[in-house]
Write a protein that holds these residues in place. Structure first.
Motif, short mmCIF file in Angstrom:
data_model
loop_
_atom_site.label_atom_id
_atom_site.label_comp_id
_atom_site.label_asym_id
_atom_site.label_seq_id
_atom_site.Cartn_x
_atom_site.Cartn_y
_atom_site.Cartn_z
N ASP A 420 0.81 -1.22 0.00
CA ASP A 420 0.00 0.00 0.00
C ASP A 420 0.85 1.27 0.00
O ASP A 420 0.66 2.14 -0.87
N PRO A 421 1.77 1.42 0.96
CA PRO A 421 2.56 2.67 0.97
C PRO A 421 3.38 2.88 -0.30
O PRO A 421 3.53 4.01 -0.76
N ALA A 422 3.91 1.80 -0.88
CA ALA A 422 4.66 1.94 -2.14
C ALA A 422 3.75 2.47 -3.24
O ALA A 422 4.14 3.34 -4.03
N ALA A 423 2.52 1.96 -3.29
CA ALA A 423 1.56 2.41 -4.30
C ALA A 423 1.17 3.87 -4.07
O ALA A 423 1.05 4.65 -5.02
N TRP A 424 0.98 4.26 -2.81
CA TRP A 424 0.58 5.64 -2.52
C TRP A 424 1.68 6.63 -2.90
O TRP A 424 1.41 7.69 -3.44
N LEU A 425 2.92 6.28 -2.60
CA LEU A 425 4.03 7.19 -2.88
C LEU A 425 4.19 7.40 -4.38
O LEU A 425 4.26 8.55 -4.86
N THR A 426 4.23 6.33 -5.14
CA THR A 426 4.44 6.46 -6.59
C THR A 426 3.24 7.13 -7.26
O THR A 426 3.40 7.98 -8.15
N THR A 427 2.03 6.78 -6.84
CA THR A 427 0.84 7.35 -7.47
C THR A 427 0.62 8.80 -7.05
O THR A 427 0.12 9.60 -7.85
N GLY A 428 0.99 9.14 -5.84
CA GLY A 428 0.90 10.54 -5.42
C GLY A 428 1.76 11.43 -6.30
O GLY A 428 1.34 12.51 -6.73
N ILE A 429 2.97 10.98 -6.60
CA ILE A 429 3.86 11.73 -7.49
C ILE A 429 3.27 11.79 -8.89
O ILE A 429 3.25 12.85 -9.54
N PHE A 430 2.74 10.66 -9.37
CA PHE A 430 2.17 10.62 -10.73
C PHE A 430 0.99 11.57 -10.88
O PHE A 430 0.90 12.30 -11.86
N THR A 431 0.06 11.55 -9.92
CA THR A 431 -1.13 12.40 -10.05
C THR A 431 -0.78 13.88 -9.96
O THR A 431 -1.43 14.71 -10.61
N PHE A 432 0.24 14.21 -9.19
CA PHE A 432 0.70 15.60 -9.12
C PHE A 432 1.22 16.05 -10.49
O PHE A 432 0.85 17.12 -11.00
N VAL A 433 2.06 15.22 -11.10
CA VAL A 433 2.59 15.55 -12.43
C VAL A 433 1.46 15.60 -13.46
O VAL A 433 1.44 16.46 -14.34
N ALA A 434 0.49 14.67 -13.33
CA ALA A 434 -0.64 14.65 -14.26
C ALA A 434 -1.44 15.95 -14.17
O ALA A 434 -1.88 16.50 -15.19
#
Length: 459
Positions: A420-434
């Motif tokens: 879960d935390p690995a997914a949140w960290l990577t996706t948080g960065i992705f959605t910010f860039v998106a």
């Protein structure tokens, strides 16, 4: 009771709208947790593990269906912001018709494939029957969840977050009462827990639509609105399908994570289930802000207020950063005492803590990225952009899958608990860039609207 989110100070609007959602989500988590508590105490640890083992499947099924239903109401929010009453009414009728179709298809597929899914997820044999009894009942009752979420989303789309809360509180209390009747009174075990959930959600759904019909009559579709219209159907599917796929993709990742957890036995599954329920209760501010931002974005996009979209991002991130820090402290400090609630007095909770603590510790470090996911994803979806939020789900899936596969290969539980935390960290960065990519596109759309409006005034 409606709320115009296109004017006024932003932070108070967000907080005022979010609080009823937060309380409602707490109640929803509360009665989900009560299922788990009563099952664990009155049926046993195996039944507790069975309910936990099916949680990700339930998230996949209901998340897909409810993602569609929620996506369908983005058009309702935009129509309200644009003060287009005719399209608002038709968007509701269109959404109801599409939701019926989605419910029938999802129910049929779920019922047919359920045993195969449980086997594929490495569900331990000693809890298989309990797990199947629970999840197949939930599958037959998909319509209750879909139409409650649709009714609540329609009300939130026009700024009404309080009435869905009242119905949810009623539903939560009813669910708890039915849990005791079905599980303790009639000894229906996991079937009773699922039945209580379906019945209480179904009643909430009926209450939502009765309220819309009686109290918000101007929103209720007229007879001429009850048909599928190509333009509105296209718009709702264009937003709803990516939202549903995003839920489904995210859920697929959690299913892979659950498959990894299942390999460590029923004790690990029961411990993980209890820890995740505790965390789910504490972190309900994140999805609550996400729901708030979806309504806020839809209304301001419909009104052409790009400046308020940018300020909404800033205000919501400040609010949720503070919330994330508080949530991390609470989850770490309350884990051990709260674990005692899930097991009867004969169970030694110390046996379960080594499985629960790593998960909570890893997750607590990534609550801010989790908040960012809900804010940026719902902002884009509220503006009608569905593809990049869906790709965020792909990032979550890949991140969880990598950690889960490593865990299964190396048989290291800590890797599974870090999914879960690995997914949140990577996706948080992705959605910010998106969002950085989408924001200029929205600004250009608004500039084009203003030019067209000026030209029309000059003619």
């Amino acid at each position: 009771m409606k709320s115009d989110m296109t004017k006024g100070a932003i932070a108070p609007i967000l907080i005022k709208f979010m609080l009823p959602l937060f309380i409602g989500n707490l109640f929803q988590q509360f009665y989900n947790m009560v299922d788990t508590l009563i099952v664990g105490r009155y049926v046993g640890t195996d039944a507790l593990a069975a309910v936990g083992a099916t949680g990700t499947i339930m998230f996949l099924i209901l998340g897909f269906a409810n993602g569609l239903a929620t996506g369908f109401t983005v058009l309702t929010s935009q129509s309200y912001g644009a003060h287009d009453d005719r399209r608002l009414r038709h968007s509701i009728a269109n959404a109801v018709i599409l939701a019926v179709i989605v419910t029938l298809i999802t129910t049929m597929v779920s019922v047919i494939s359920m045993k195969s899914i449980l086997r594929m997820m490495n569900t331990p044999d000693d809890i298989f029957d309990y797990a199947y009894s629970y999840i197949i009942t939930i599958s037959y009752g998909i319509c209750a969840s879909v139409f409650y979420n649709l009714g609540a989303s329609i009300l939130r789309a026009v700024g009404n977050s309080k009435v869905p809360l009242y119905f949810l509180i009623f539903s939560a209390c009813l669910n708890v009462g039915l849990d005791f009747v079905c599980i303790v009174g009639f000894d229906l075990k996991t079937f009773g827990a699922a039945l209580a959930t379906v019945v209480s959600q179904g009643i909430s759904a009926v209450l939502c639509f009765i309220y819309i019909y009686k109290k918000q009559r101007s929103m209720w579709p007229e007879r001429s609105d009850w048909h599928l219209e190509a333009r509105d159907t296209s718009h709702q599917l264009r937003v709803g399908v990516p939202m549903a796929l995003q839920f489904a993709i995210t859920a697929s990742g959690t299913m892979i994570m659950q498959a990894a957890i299942n390999l460590f036995g029923s004790t690990a599954v029961a411990s993980f289930t209890a820890a995740s329920k505790i965390q789910g209760l504490i972190t309900q501010g994140m999805p609550s802000m996400g729901q708030t931002i979806a309504a806020y974005a839809g209304q301001n996009f419909g009104a052409g207020r790009y400046d308020r979209l940018k300020d909404g991002i800033k205000n919501s991130m400040i609010i949720m950063t503070v919330y994330s820090v508080v949530a991390a402290v609470l989850s770490l400090s309350l884990l051990e005492p709260a674990m005692h609630l899930f097991f009867d007095s004969a169970q030694d909770v110390a046996v379960h803590l080594p499985w629960a603590i790593p998960y909570i510790r890893f997750c607590a470090m990534c609550y801010i990225p989790l908040s960012a996911i809900f804010i940026f994803r719902n902002m884009m979806q509220g503006c009608g952009f569905g593809f990049l939020p869906m790709m965020g789900g792909v990032v979550e899936l890949v991140s969880r899958a990598i950690m889960a596969v490593l865990s299964m290969k190396l048989m290291i539980y800590e890797l599974a608990s870090a999914c879960d935390p690995a997914a949140w960290l990577t996706t948080g960065i992705f959605t910010f860039v998106a969002w950085l990519y989408v924001a200029p596109k929205i600004e250009k759309m608004f500039a084009g609207r203003q030019i067209t409006s000026t030209e029309n005034q000059m003619k």
